[in-house]
Design an enzyme around this catalytic site. Structure first.
Site, short mmCIF file in Angstrom:
data_model
loop_
_atom_site.label_atom_id
_atom_site.label_comp_id
_atom_site.label_asym_id
_atom_site.label_seq_id
_atom_site.Cartn_x
_atom_site.Cartn_y
_atom_site.Cartn_z
N GLY A 1 -6.15 -0.79 -11.01
CA GLY A 1 -4.85 -0.55 -11.66
C GLY A 1 -3.73 -0.47 -10.63
O GLY A 1 -2.62 -0.95 -10.86
N ASP A 2 -4.04 0.12 -9.50
CA ASP A 2 -3.03 0.23 -8.43
C ASP A 2 -2.75 -1.15 -7.82
O ASP A 2 -1.60 -1.47 -7.49
CB ASP A 2 -3.52 1.19 -7.34
CG ASP A 2 -3.82 2.57 -7.89
OD1 ASP A 2 -3.14 2.97 -8.85
OD2 ASP A 2 -4.75 3.22 -7.39
N ASN B 1 -2.11 3.41 -2.61
CA ASN B 1 -2.76 2.13 -2.96
C ASN B 1 -1.73 1.10 -3.43
O ASN B 1 -1.78 -0.08 -3.07
CB ASN B 1 -3.78 2.34 -4.09
CG ASN B 1 -4.93 3.24 -3.69
OD1 ASN B 1 -5.15 3.48 -2.50
ND2 ASN B 1 -5.65 3.76 -4.67
N GLY C 1 -5.42 7.16 -3.10
CA GLY C 1 -4.24 7.80 -3.70
C GLY C 1 -3.48 6.71 -4.42
O GLY C 1 -3.24 5.63 -3.85
N LYS C 2 -3.13 6.97 -5.67
CA LYS C 2 -2.53 5.89 -6.46
C LYS C 2 -1.24 5.37 -5.81
O LYS C 2 -0.99 4.16 -5.77
CB LYS C 2 -2.28 6.38 -7.89
CG LYS C 2 -3.58 6.70 -8.61
CD LYS C 2 -3.41 7.12 -10.03
CE LYS C 2 -4.68 7.75 -10.58
NZ LYS C 2 -5.86 6.87 -10.58
N GLY C 3 -0.43 6.29 -5.29
CA GLY C 3 0.82 5.86 -4.66
C GLY C 3 0.56 5.00 -3.44
O GLY C 3 1.11 3.90 -3.29
#
Ligand code: RIB
Length: 312
Positions: free
Chosen positions: A254-255, A46, A42-44
């Site tokens: 990216g995260d 991570n 999950g991007k958040g």
């Protein structure tokens, strides 16, 4: 010398189901993959984990389903020492999941099923207002409702808290609602989708960043994968050089960049150094398989930073 930064992430938490394969099936075809990895993503989440591993105090504001993945996600935050007071387990909806497919060169394709992430609402931001007001930085991505992202950007501006918006995955968006953010940080694909301009070269990236500045952003950072990153402001545009690696799995790089950048910046490092360090932190994360589990600890990162920058 440096203060311990406090970072809040209002965002997604997923479980990543990653398949590694040399080829991918055509419609109606069944094939065998090479290997599989189950991990937290999950991007958040991570970005929260990356910031935490870099030394920040981190609070997560999120929602997960009342299922095996949801419970495990909350435990995972606890294992990192991330404050999950505002991670709510909700009935009647699944936790977010992400089937991920990774090619031999480390490139990935991701399908996100948002589940509980999709019901993280402005009221949840209000419920976490005390935690958010005590933060140096708030980080946002697009795996939660955009309404909540807009609301949180305004909250951050109102309370004079640094705000970093990562428009991932790209979505049709009201840019004016985000312009109060301090940093707008898309990757090439997201920048293309949002600006309508191609990003195939550094020159393209500069034009695209300039177009995004025209939309009202104060600072735009484009992450450019193996080409490093680019910082654009009204005064100047600067390419931050990459660090060479041979990636195994680029998922979450990216995260790793955003989480580490937020921590480096909030602890007081100059912006350029924070960006350069974030480039390296993201590069190192591609050397291991998985998402959060590929992120280096601060001590490991510092060794690599010292090694790589010794001769610069
Ligand atoms: O950026 C990588 C992340 O995207 C994965 O962890 C997956 O869960 C998706 O959110």
């Amino acid at each position: 010398m440096f203060k311990s930064p406090r970072i809040a992430v209002v965002g997604s938490a997923n479980t990543d189901l990653t398949t590694f394969s040399d080829v991918f099936p055509r419609p109606g075809e069944t094939i065998f993959g090479k290997s599989f990895d189950l991990g937290f993503g999950g991007k958040g989440a991570n970005q929260a984990v990356a910031a935490r591993l870099c030394g920040a105090e981190v609070a997560m504001i999120a929602k997960v389903g009342n299922d095996l993945f949801g419970e495990a996600t909350v435990k995972n935050f606890a294992s990192f020492g991330i404050d999950s007071t505002h991670v709510r387990i909700v009935d009647g909806v699944s936790s977010g999941v992400a089937p991920i497919f990774v090619e031999p060169n480390g490139q990935n394709r991701i399908i996100v099923v948002k589940g509980a992430n999709d019901i993280l609402m402005p009221a949840d931001v209000d419920a976490a207002a005390d935690t958010l007001r005590n933060s140096d930085t708030i980080i946002l991505q697009f795996e939660i409702p955009l309404e909540t992202v807009y609301y949180t950007v305004h909250f951050a501006r109102q309370h004079n808290i640094r705000c970093i918006v990562n428009p991932a995955p790209a979505a049709p968006v009201r840019l004016a609602e985000l312009a109060a953010a301090d940093y707008f940080v898309p990757n090439e694909t997201e920048a293309e989708a949002i600006s309508g301009l191609p990003v195939h070269s550094i020159d393209d990236a500069k034009k695209c960043a300039a177009a995004l500045l025209q939309k009202g952003f104060r600072k735009v950072i484009l992450t450019l994968g193996a080409r490093g990153s680019l910082l654009a402001t009204a005064q100047a545009t600067e390419v931050i050089a990459p660090f060479q690696v041979t990636p195994k799995d680029t998922t979450g790089a990216g995260d790793a960049f955003i989480g580490s950048f937020s921590a480096f910046l909030a602890e007081g490092l100059p912006e350029q150094e924070a960006l350069s360090r974030a480039n390296l932190y993201a590069a190192v994360s591609t050397l291991r398989v998985g998402t959060q589990k590929s992120f280096p600890k601060r001590s490991e990162f510092e060794d690599e930073w010292n090694r790589r920058t010794a001769k610069l």
